[in-house]
Design an enzyme around this catalytic site. Sequence first.
Site, PDB file in Angstrom:
ATOM      1  N   CYS A   1     147.568  -8.232 119.433  1.00  0.00           N
ATOM      2  CA  CYS A   1     147.904  -8.137 120.859  1.00  0.00           C
ATOM      3  C   CYS A   1     146.913  -8.892 121.744  1.00  0.00           C
ATOM      4  O   CYS A   1     147.140  -9.044 122.938  1.00  0.00           O
ATOM      5  CB  CYS A   1     147.987  -6.679 121.293  1.00  0.00           C
ATOM      6  SG  CYS A   1     146.417  -5.818 121.198  1.00  0.00           S
TER       7      CYS A   1
ATOM      8  N   CYS B   1     145.365   0.754 122.298  1.00  0.00           N
ATOM      9  CA  CYS B   1     144.244   0.547 123.225  1.00  0.00           C
ATOM     10  C   CYS B   1     143.243   1.688 123.117  1.00  0.00           C
ATOM     11  O   CYS B   1     142.024   1.461 123.164  1.00  0.00           O
ATOM     12  CB  CYS B   1     144.756   0.423 124.659  1.00  0.00           C
ATOM     13  SG  CYS B   1     145.814  -1.016 124.910  1.00  0.00           S
TER      14      CYS B   1
END
Length: 130
Positions: A37, A107
């Site tokens: 990502c 995250c």
Amino acid sequence: MSYSSAVIDHYENPRNVGVFEKDDPDVGTGLVGAPACGDVMRLQIKVDNVTGLITDAKFKTYGCGSAIASSSLVTEWVKGKTIDQAEQIKNVQIAKELALPPVKIHCSILAEDAIKAAIDDYRKKHDFVN
């Protein structure tokens, strides 16, 4: 995708952005990334060798709003904790606090990994046994 107010707050007003001198013996630096990502986090802790408490933390993150918010949040959470206490912070706690959607859970995992990497770096500088 809509972000929670907590993510927006940490993204628009990130706490503790910056760097410490990585060679400082009181500083532990963790650098982690997710190539898939493109998110990269550098999280640093500063430890008081007398009290054993984390007195300050800094981060620099290249990534999405959730990655920046996760980094910002954990710098707030680790302050005042021992390295053993900071090591207990889990991604599920970060994700819950920020109300991260499932697609952004990675995250919070990066933030947990960054804490652990910073602690490992600090311990290596001081020859701690894990």
